[in-house]
Enzyme design. Structure first.
Site, mmCIF file in Angstrom:
data_model
loop_
_atom_site.group_PDB
_atom_site.id
_atom_site.type_symbol
_atom_site.label_atom_id
_atom_site.label_comp_id
_atom_site.label_asym_id
_atom_site.label_seq_id
_atom_site.Cartn_x
_atom_site.Cartn_y
_atom_site.Cartn_z
ATOM 1 N N SER A 90 0.805 -1.089 0.140
ATOM 2 C CA SER A 90 0.160 -0.165 0.113
ATOM 3 C C SER A 90 1.076 1.174 0.183
ATOM 4 O O SER A 90 1.530 1.407 -0.989
ATOM 5 C CB SER A 90 -0.941 -0.042 1.092
ATOM 6 O OG SER A 90 -2.007 0.978 0.978
ATOM 7 N N HIS A 126 -8.907 0.963 -0.160
ATOM 8 C CA HIS A 126 -8.562 -0.120 -1.224
ATOM 9 C C HIS A 126 -9.953 -0.887 -1.589
ATOM 10 O O HIS A 126 -10.076 -1.901 -1.829
ATOM 11 C CB HIS A 126 -7.674 -1.100 -0.767
ATOM 12 C CG HIS A 126 -6.588 -0.498 -0.360
ATOM 13 N ND1 HIS A 126 -5.554 0.191 -1.420
ATOM 14 C CD2 HIS A 126 -5.731 -0.576 0.722
ATOM 15 C CE1 HIS A 126 -4.587 0.436 -1.002
ATOM 16 N NE2 HIS A 126 -4.697 0.268 0.449
#
Length: 382
Positions: free
Chosen positions: A87, A191
């Site tokens: 990430s 996400h």
């Protein structure tokens, strides 16, 4: 072959980067000018308790990861064959690959953190001991259509993301048998498709920068494959609203090395060892496939791969009653702990440990208002 991996949000902790800020004063000065506050003070002292807030967490991790990388390269004098990041950590991978410089990367990360911190009305939860296919089928069978797979950290540790209402409804589905369910304390459905507005704003911001093609192959979270030349902005902006395919990314690297008759050494660069433990779990989950590719015995493949990364977390031999008794003998209510997974690093127990459902050794956590398995916790030194 060697890959450096950079941790993302969840790895932050007060005191991170200690010793590196004074080694790289010029970079720290540039960071302070961009951020408008002292990055060293935030990371080492956190006087305003901001380190856990997304808009502060992401720049702090980016800077600390970067300083760790520069320090490692300076000491070892050689670059890795691949880089990847979980990430937020992907921005450090792109920095290492010289897609942008330190300052440009920090400006981009600062904007990303601001946009993600503004996300509301979403929730996330971690599910252990269930595959993505099982999770998707259960969600579909129960008409929970506003939930996405957010992070596939290992093939049996998966994070879902979606509407607050449906994340709550999903919990009973994943507390049966060996499956475990942990609601996460996030402000938004990171996400997932619900981050599309933030993704669009981030894409517009990214277009202000001229990004170079990677000089080191960078594994993208979105595709679990190396970034393609002249195609950085789209995968990088989509990452906010798309799942992190971390397990597939690591398997791609392990498989790539095995096909060449080599072993991929995957080293975590940054604060903590969250990714090291996750990678060890992925190696354990995929050892049979890697063995088949290399044509080795299971024992040879398992030994060589894990030796290059780190020892996996030892499997506890005690039963639940013994774990609870051992915990309560060692630790009092109010003990500071953290999760071994990239989720929570500042927790405090509210009760003594207990055995849940006849098999689960767990302890109730203050503020979080839920149970964590004892196997998932590490005590934080005060």
């Amino acid at each position: 072959m060697k890959t450096y991996v950079f941790p993302g949000q969840g790895s932050q902790a007060k005191g991170m980067g200690d010793g590196l800020f004074d080694k790289y004063p010029d970079l720290v000065e540039k960071a302070d000018a961009i951020l408008g506050y002292s990055i060293k003070e935030l990371c080492l002292s956190d006087p305003r308790r901001e380190l856990g807030k997304t808009q502060f967490t992401q720049p702090a991790l980016y800077v600390v990861n970067a300083l760790h990388y520069y320090d490692k390269i300076e000491k070892e004098g050689a670059e890795p064959d691949f880089v990847a990041g979980h990430s937020l950590g992907e921005f450090n991978a792109l920095l290492a690959a010289e897609c942008f410089d330190f300052e440009a990367g920090l400006k981009i990360v600062k904007k990303r953190g601001e946009l993600m911190s503004q996300a509301k009305d979403g929730a996330m939860a971690a599910i252990l001991n269930a595959s993505a296919e099982v999770i998707e089928n259960l969600l579909k069978e129960n008409n929970l259509e506003k939930i996405d797979i957010a992070n596939i950290n290992t093939f049996s540790q998966i994070v879902i993301s979606g509407s607050i209402e449906e994340i709550g409804k999903a919990e009973p589905l994943f507390t049966k048998g060996e499956m475990l369910y942990y609601p996460l304390n996030t402000s938004g459905a990171f996400h997932s498709r619900f981050m599309a507005p933030s993704r669009d704003k981030f894409l517009a911001y990214l277009k202000r920068f001229k990004l170079s093609n990677p000089k080191i192959p960078v594994i993208a979270n979105v595709t679990a494959r190396p970034y393609e030349a002249d195609n950085i902005i789209d995968p990088l902006s989509n990452q906010i609203a798309t799942g992190v395919r971390w397990a597939e990314s690591m398997f791609f690297l392990l498989e790539h090395a095995a096909e060449k008759g080599e072993v991929m050494a995957i080293e975590e660069v940054g604060h903590g060892d969250v990714l090291t433990k996750i990678v060890a779990k992925i190696i354990e989950e995929t050892k049979d496939k890697i063995t088949e590719i290399k044509g080795e015995t299971t024992e040879q493949a398992q030994s060589s791969s894990i030796e290059e990364v780190s020892a996996p977390r030892e499997q506890p031999e005690k039963n639940a009653d013994e774990k609870v008794a051992d915990w309560n003998r060692k630790y009092t209510i109010g003990t500071k702990v953290k999760s071994i997974y990239p989720v929570y690093d500042q927790l405090e127990t509210r009760t003594q440990a207990v055995v849940l459902f006849g098999h689960r050794a767990a302890v109730y956590m203050k503020d979080y208002n839920g149970y964590f398995d004892l196997d998932e916790l590490e005590v934080v030194a005060s």
